[in-house]
Design a protein around this motif. Sequence first.
Motif, short mmCIF file in Angstrom:
data_model
loop_
_atom_site.label_atom_id
_atom_site.label_comp_id
_atom_site.label_asym_id
_atom_site.label_seq_id
_atom_site.Cartn_x
_atom_site.Cartn_y
_atom_site.Cartn_z
N ASN A 184 0.77 -1.10 -0.01
CA ASN A 184 -0.24 0.51 0.30
C ASN A 184 0.53 1.06 0.23
O ASN A 184 0.53 2.15 -0.74
N LYS B 35 2.02 1.97 -3.21
CA LYS B 35 0.89 2.57 -4.41
C LYS B 35 1.14 3.85 -3.96
O LYS B 35 0.15 4.78 -5.06
N ARG B 36 1.04 3.92 -3.14
CA ARG B 36 1.16 5.44 -2.83
C ARG B 36 1.75 6.72 -3.13
O ARG B 36 1.66 7.83 -3.55
N PHE C 12 1.29 13.75 12.19
CA PHE C 12 0.17 13.58 12.48
C PHE C 12 -0.23 14.89 12.18
O PHE C 12 -0.65 15.92 11.05
N PHE D 143 -1.78 8.14 5.33
CA PHE D 143 -1.63 6.94 5.09
C PHE D 143 -0.30 6.17 5.32
O PHE D 143 -0.47 5.29 5.76
N ASP E 108 -6.31 0.45 15.31
CA ASP E 108 -7.17 -0.57 14.30
C ASP E 108 -6.84 -1.64 13.72
O ASP E 108 -5.29 -1.82 13.60
N LEU F 172 -12.13 -2.11 13.76
CA LEU F 172 -12.64 -0.67 12.81
C LEU F 172 -13.98 -0.42 13.89
O LEU F 172 -13.99 1.35 13.82
N TYR G 94 -15.67 5.80 -1.10
CA TYR G 94 -14.78 6.20 -0.48
C TYR G 94 -14.11 7.41 -1.51
O TYR G 94 -13.55 8.03 -1.18
N PHE H 93 -13.22 10.99 -0.18
CA PHE H 93 -11.59 11.41 -0.66
C PHE H 93 -11.89 12.35 -0.94
O PHE H 93 -11.47 14.04 -0.55
N GLN I 257 -9.78 13.24 9.97
CA GLN I 257 -10.15 12.18 11.27
C GLN I 257 -11.22 11.67 10.30
O GLN I 257 -11.18 10.33 10.35
N LEU J 256 -11.43 11.18 6.97
CA LEU J 256 -10.45 10.62 6.27
C LEU J 256 -10.29 9.33 6.38
O LEU J 256 -10.88 8.56 5.75
N PHE J 257 -10.00 9.14 7.81
CA PHE J 257 -9.59 7.88 8.60
C PHE J 257 -11.39 7.17 8.36
O PHE J 257 -11.45 5.73 8.72
N LYS K 99 -11.84 5.65 5.61
CA LYS K 99 -10.96 4.32 5.26
C LYS K 99 -11.77 3.58 6.21
O LYS K 99 -10.94 2.14 5.62
N ARG L 176 -12.67 -0.69 4.53
CA ARG L 176 -11.98 -1.58 4.80
C ARG L 176 -12.31 -3.00 5.48
O ARG L 176 -12.41 -3.84 5.60
N PHE M 135 -5.39 1.91 -3.92
CA PHE M 135 -5.23 2.31 -2.13
C PHE M 135 -5.82 1.51 -1.15
O PHE M 135 -5.83 1.93 -0.35
N ILE M 136 -7.47 0.65 -1.65
CA ILE M 136 -7.73 0.18 -1.06
C ILE M 136 -7.81 -0.82 -0.03
O ILE M 136 -8.46 -1.37 0.51
#
Lengths: 233, 233
Positions: A103, A106-107, A167, A189, A233, B100, B163, B167, B186, B188-189, B192, B196, B230-231
């Motif tokens: 991942n 990929k980014r 962060f 990410f 997580d 999660l 997603y 984004f 936050q 964004l996560f 994500k 997931r 990116f998933i």
Amino acid sequence: MKEHIVSSFDEELQKITARISEMGGLAEEELSMALEAVRLRDGALARKVIESDDRLDMMDARLEHDAIQMLALRQPVASDLREIVAALKVSSTLERIGDLAKNIAKRTQVLNEGQPLRVTGSILRMGKLTQTLFAEVLDAYTSRNTSMAVSVWKRDVEVDEMYNSIFRELTTYMMEDPRVISLCSQLLFVAKNLERIGDHATFISEMTYYVVEGEQLGDDRPKGDPLAAFIED
Amino acid sequence: MKEHIVSSFDEELQKITARISEMGGLAEEELSMALEAVRLRDGALARKVIESDDRLDMMDARLEHDAIQMLALRQPVASDLREIVAALKVSSTLERIGDLAKNIAKRTQVLNEGQPLRVTGSILRMGKLTQTLFAEVLDAYTSRNTSMAVSVWKRDVEVDEMYNSIFRELTTYMMEDPRVISLCSQLLFVAKNLERIGDHATFISEMTYYVVEGEQLGDDRPKGDPLAAFIED
């Protein structure tokens, strides 16, 4: 002439242990290449990581298959049972670390489309620390060294603290220059993926301890505060 | 008087299946409460999710223990073996979905410190879709309904697309108003995490198919493009 091979439980276990070492090496290499791809903005290297991750996935699937066969046919108990259970779990942890490295790779491909960002340096320092802890915990697992395993388990707090600091650095940077928001979100990410690799490393610590001592390492692993509330997580 | 209980393999398997259903219900409830906590900005509800996740962790650990005992003592083959392997994997998937959901709940507590954000609506729509697919795949697994399982597997692309759209929405919003950058990170996560959970749901699809058909569902699951790169972590 027909060959008839009957291998002993110990032989089978040694093979599984050797495969875990090989998988650990592959996962380390993937992480190392992924971080190099970020540093050098190297798309070709990133693609190499993405392609090579398949191998780790297949090795995990094969190890799982063989470990379950061993459980079913050998009926191991006590420390033998723990060895196999730990191998199963460490294998799937290594597979997940490979996914996280993939991942990151990929980014990189998106990051290369924009300007280089100064926060990349902090990410790479965090990557370095994560690599160090991961290498140590692989050693600890292979050599059944619980004190080294516990040391990694404790030191993961440093990765968490670096994540929290990155962060803040990233959000500050985004506020100063809104044009980097989209790229910085990718780095957010990447940092999160490294932080999760650190968590997986502590899990390998726990498995090392479990194999040797026959009990759990405990719930009170030190964690970076207060943003650390988000790390699990 | 000493009791001596010898249960059959089928009885043990039924118990494990019932526990998976219970765990599925708990994970659904956690996700539902976490999303309600986001919607209502309800810190007390968020804490409830965080506390209740322990139960799912313990159930997973217990199921894993029992499934490994069954593998070792019963030496199952063919479809019986697949049932236990699938139960083991679905259990750990449900545990991760719970993690999660817990992480979403934790982020709520930070979100509550700032102003309400308009993008929360998109997140909640994505949450709704994720809940629907998760509920369907639990049904599919319990009833061994492969066509329903395949349908969820295919529809996860909708979660991926939401997603990707969120984004973009979040990064645009951050560019317009730098004061919301920290809060939007936050969200964004949170997005994500939901994405997931969708991936984990497709894994339960794959396990359903594996139990019934004895083979893998395949590698070509449709994925939202191009950010979908990116998933997979």
